[in-house]
Design a protein around this motif. Structure first.
Motif, PDB file in Angstrom:
ATOM      1  N   GLU A 171      14.243 -17.233  -5.992  1.00  0.00           N
ATOM      2  CA  GLU A 171      13.488 -16.009  -5.751  1.00  0.00           C
ATOM      3  C   GLU A 171      14.154 -14.798  -6.363  1.00  0.00           C
ATOM      4  OE1 GLU A 171      12.069 -14.758  -2.028  1.00  0.00           O
ATOM      5  OE2 GLU A 171      11.595 -16.775  -1.385  1.00  0.00           O
ATOM      6  N   SER A 210       6.032  -7.170   3.700  1.00  0.00           N
ATOM      7  CA  SER A 210       4.688  -7.774   3.697  1.00  0.00           C
ATOM      8  C   SER A 210       4.250  -8.278   2.337  1.00  0.00           C
ATOM      9  CB  SER A 210       3.669  -6.738   4.168  1.00  0.00           C
ATOM     10  OG  SER A 210       3.658  -5.657   3.240  1.00  0.00           O
ATOM     11  N   GLY A 211       4.853  -7.758   1.253  1.00  0.00           N
ATOM     12  CA  GLY A 211       4.351  -8.109  -0.072  1.00  0.00           C
ATOM     13  C   GLY A 211       2.897  -7.713  -0.203  1.00  0.00           C
ATOM     14  N   THR A 237       0.007 -11.373   2.662  1.00  0.00           N
ATOM     15  CA  THR A 237      -0.341 -12.731   3.112  1.00  0.00           C
ATOM     16  C   THR A 237      -0.331 -12.823   4.629  1.00  0.00           C
ATOM     17  OG1 THR A 237       0.603 -13.662   1.124  1.00  0.00           O
ATOM     18  CG2 THR A 237       0.419 -15.147   3.023  1.00  0.00           C
ATOM     19  N   LEU A 240       2.462 -14.400  -5.069  1.00  0.00           N
ATOM     20  CA  LEU A 240       2.278 -14.273  -3.611  1.00  0.00           C
ATOM     21  C   LEU A 240       0.809 -14.504  -3.238  1.00  0.00           C
ATOM     22  CD1 LEU A 240       4.535 -11.161  -2.799  1.00  0.00           C
ATOM     23  CD2 LEU A 240       5.076 -13.569  -2.422  1.00  0.00           C
ATOM     24  N   HIS A 272      16.101 -11.231   1.987  1.00  0.00           N
ATOM     25  CA  HIS A 272      16.257 -10.206   0.940  1.00  0.00           C
ATOM     26  C   HIS A 272      17.016  -8.982   1.435  1.00  0.00           C
ATOM     27  CE1 HIS A 272      13.822 -11.985  -2.201  1.00  0.00           C
ATOM     28  NE2 HIS A 272      12.889 -12.262  -1.309  1.00  0.00           N
ATOM     29  N   LEU A 324       2.876  -3.500  -4.455  1.00  0.00           N
ATOM     30  CA  LEU A 324       2.421  -4.618  -3.615  1.00  0.00           C
ATOM     31  C   LEU A 324       1.583  -4.093  -2.447  1.00  0.00           C
ATOM     32  CD1 LEU A 324       5.572  -6.965  -3.589  1.00  0.00           C
ATOM     33  CD2 LEU A 324       3.646  -6.928  -5.187  1.00  0.00           C
ATOM     34  N   THR A 368       8.616   1.542   2.593  1.00  0.00           N
ATOM     35  CA  THR A 368       9.894   1.865   3.214  1.00  0.00           C
ATOM     36  C   THR A 368      10.955   0.873   2.753  1.00  0.00           C
ATOM     37  OG1 THR A 368      10.938   2.343   5.337  1.00  0.00           O
ATOM     38  CG2 THR A 368       9.548   0.426   5.306  1.00  0.00           C
ATOM     39  N   ASP A 369      12.184   1.334   2.690  1.00  0.00           N
ATOM     40  CA  ASP A 369      13.299   0.427   2.398  1.00  0.00           C
ATOM     41  C   ASP A 369      13.959   0.075   3.722  1.00  0.00           C
ATOM     42  OD1 ASP A 369      15.538  -0.917   1.657  1.00  0.00           O
ATOM     43  OD2 ASP A 369      16.244   0.582   0.217  1.00  0.00           O
ATOM     44  N   LEU A 370      13.775  -1.177   4.145  1.00  0.00           N
ATOM     45  CA  LEU A 370      14.306  -1.579   5.454  1.00  0.00           C
ATOM     46  C   LEU A 370      15.835  -1.621   5.461  1.00  0.00           C
ATOM     47  CD1 LEU A 370      11.554  -4.195   6.237  1.00  0.00           C
ATOM     48  CD2 LEU A 370      12.121  -2.245   7.714  1.00  0.00           C
ATOM     49  N   PHE A 390      13.087  -9.947  -8.198  1.00  0.00           N
ATOM     50  CA  PHE A 390      13.386  -8.692  -7.523  1.00  0.00           C
ATOM     51  C   PHE A 390      14.570  -7.949  -8.097  1.00  0.00           C
ATOM     52  CE2 PHE A 390      11.196 -11.033  -4.197  1.00  0.00           C
ATOM     53  CZ  PHE A 390      10.175 -10.139  -4.010  1.00  0.00           C
ATOM     54  N   ASP A 425       6.846  -2.444   3.366  1.00  0.00           N
ATOM     55  CA  ASP A 425       7.405  -3.051   2.153  1.00  0.00           C
ATOM     56  C   ASP A 425       8.011  -1.970   1.268  1.00  0.00           C
ATOM     57  OD1 ASP A 425       6.999  -6.082   0.915  1.00  0.00           O
ATOM     58  OD2 ASP A 425       7.460  -4.573  -0.614  1.00  0.00           O
ATOM     59  N   ALA A 452       9.556 -14.926   4.487  1.00  0.00           N
ATOM     60  CA  ALA A 452      10.244 -14.961   3.178  1.00  0.00           C
ATOM     61  C   ALA A 452      10.791 -13.590   2.801  1.00  0.00           C
ATOM     62  CB  ALA A 452       9.282 -15.469   2.094  1.00  0.00           C
TER      63      ALA A 452
HETATM   64  C1  LIG Z   1       9.151 -13.132  -1.193  1.00  0.00           C
HETATM   65  S1  LIG Z   1       8.312 -11.660  -0.790  1.00  0.00           S
HETATM   66  C2  LIG Z   1       7.438 -12.150   0.662  1.00  0.00           C
HETATM   67  C3  LIG Z   1       6.199 -11.338   0.869  1.00  0.00           C
HETATM   68  C4  LIG Z   1       5.352 -11.738   2.069  1.00  0.00           C
HETATM   69  N1  LIG Z   1       6.051 -11.609   3.318  1.00  0.00           N
HETATM   70  C5  LIG Z   1       4.779 -13.124   1.913  1.00  0.00           C
HETATM   71  O1  LIG Z   1       5.064 -13.998   2.744  1.00  0.00           O
HETATM   72  O2  LIG Z   1       4.006 -13.346   0.966  1.00  0.00           O
HETATM   73  C6  LIG Z   1       9.571 -10.579  -0.130  1.00  0.00           C
HETATM   74  C7  LIG Z   1       9.079  -9.166   0.137  1.00  0.00           C
HETATM   75  O3  LIG Z   1      10.129  -8.421   0.758  1.00  0.00           O
HETATM   76  C8  LIG Z   1      10.100  -7.102   0.245  1.00  0.00           C
HETATM   77  N2  LIG Z   1      11.417  -6.495   0.431  1.00  0.00           N
HETATM   78  C9  LIG Z   1      12.585  -6.911  -0.096  1.00  0.00           C
HETATM   79  N3  LIG Z   1      13.582  -6.081   0.277  1.00  0.00           N
HETATM   80  C10 LIG Z   1      13.017  -5.127   1.075  1.00  0.00           C
HETATM   81  C11 LIG Z   1      13.533  -3.989   1.751  1.00  0.00           C
HETATM   82  N4  LIG Z   1      14.805  -3.659   1.678  1.00  0.00           N
HETATM   83  N5  LIG Z   1      12.675  -3.222   2.471  1.00  0.00           N
HETATM   84  C12 LIG Z   1      11.359  -3.558   2.535  1.00  0.00           C
HETATM   85  N6  LIG Z   1      10.825  -4.618   1.904  1.00  0.00           N
HETATM   86  C13 LIG Z   1      11.643  -5.392   1.176  1.00  0.00           C
HETATM   87  C14 LIG Z   1       9.723  -7.291  -1.214  1.00  0.00           C
HETATM   88  O4  LIG Z   1       9.220  -6.102  -1.805  1.00  0.00           O
HETATM   89  C15 LIG Z   1       8.701  -8.406  -1.128  1.00  0.00           C
HETATM   90  O5  LIG Z   1       7.403  -7.917  -1.002  1.00  0.00           O
END
Ligand SMILES: C[S@@+](CC[C@H](N)C(=O)[O-])C[C@H]1O[C@@H](n2cnc3c(N)ncnc32)[C@H](O)[C@@H]1O
Length: 285
Positions: free
Chosen positions: A7, A65-66, A69, A31, A137, A92, A114-116, A11, A87, A133
């Motif tokens: 993965e 959320s991407g 889904t 996705l 990350h 996305l 938002t950046d978590l 990113f 997200d 998923a």
């Molecule tokens: C593999 S995708 C999974 C998306 C969705 N949950 C799904 O099941 O299809 C991972 C998601 O986490 C988000 N993400 C990664 N790091 C993040 C962060 N620090 N804050 C918010 N979102 C984050 C990415 O932008 C991406 O949309």
């Protein structure tokens, strides 16, 4: 905390804007295909969370959320709920907003960019937090879990889902002179064990209700989107394989990934989908 090397590239490559936009568009397509092809599994998972919930959820938060889904599957299953999708990626979230509108769900699905890694945004209390998923990350997943605990009402549920291994699609007899090409592709990547979130959840104060593997095994014939989904998954694996497969296997894989050739995966009617995803369902006491 990226447990799945396959993965990573979508990113974390630093490219120019055009390259980054193309990466995001490819991620969005993957996705969305994942959501379409694995629809039966999503129905099974959301139904199971309904059984574990102590009451009908009114507010659900989807972490990472991407393209939505989870947010959309949850909105469909929990018909009284509003979903807040968090997200990092505005692109996305934009795709999620468009889909929610097209489905007549715009008033029930809200996206917040938002950046978590910087902490949780200020939100209403939730009944269910979903992270599919995405947790692996995060730079500090324990902080994100602590935020989920604070946001949930007592009795509320957290569902963390991770993919155990990348999906497999091909019959075993594929390979030049030697069957088992796809098995060798996966063995060569050897991603190692996935993170077990059990202790992380306990540290954040959650009580684990269940850790459940969902074995997805979709038989042929499958919808046409499966071919493109399989192609994108194998392309992603291919980008990590240089030097890890024999030249014959690489050539066979390239022939399968190729959109136009006679061996293209897009032309096969015998694709299946085999994967396992594990969900940890934990409650705030
Ligand atoms: C593999 S995708 C999974 C998306 C969705 N949950 C799904 O099941 O299809 C991972 C998601 O986490 C988000 N993400 C990664 N790091 C993040 C962060 N620090 N804050 C918010 N979102 C984050 C990415 O932008 C991406 O949309």
């Amino acid at each position: 905390m990226n447990a799945n090397p396959t993965e990573t590239s979508a990113f974390h490559t630093h490219q120019d804007h055009a390259g980054a936009d193309a990466d995001t568009a490819a991620m969005a397509e993957l996705l969305e295909l994942d959501a379409e092809v694995l629809q039966p599994y999503l129905v099974q998972l959301t139904s199971w969370l309904g059984e574990l919930s102590d009451r009908e959820p009114g507010h659900i938060v989807d972490l990472g959320s991407g393209t939505g889904t989870g947010a959309l599957a949850l909105t469909r299953h929990f018909t009284q709920a509003a979903v807040t999708a968090l997200d990092l990626s505005p692109q996305l979230l934009h795709r999620l907003a468009k889909k929610a509108s097209a489905l007549g769900l715009a008033d029930r699905v809200r996206g917040i960019q938002t950046d978590l890694n910087e902490g949780w945004p200020h939100l209403e209390t939730s009944d269910l937090v979903w992270a599919a998923a995405s947790l692996h990350h995060m730079a500090e997943p324990d902080r994100v879990l602590a935020g989920a605990f604070d946001n949930l009402r007592p009795g509320g549920l957290l569902a963390v889902t991770e993919m155990d291994f990348f999906p497999r699609f091909l019959p075993d007899d594929i390979g030049v002179g030697r069957p088992g090409l796809e098995a060798r592709v996966h063995a060569a990547l050897n991603p190692g064990p996935s993170v077990d979130w059990t202790e992380h959840l306990a540290r954040a104060g959650f009580v684990l209700e269940a850790k459940r593997p969902f074995a997805v095994d979709l038989p042929a014939p499958l919808p046409p989107a499966t071919g493109r989904y399989a192609q994108m998954c194998l392309q992603k694996l291919r980008s990590h394989l240089d030097g890890h497969l024999t030249a014959d296997d690489m050539a066979a894989l390239d022939a399968v990934i190729d959109s136009d050739g006679p061996h293209s995966i897009l032309r096969r009617a015998d694709l299946t989908v085999r994967t396992t995803r594990t969900t940890w369902a934990a409650r705030r006491p």
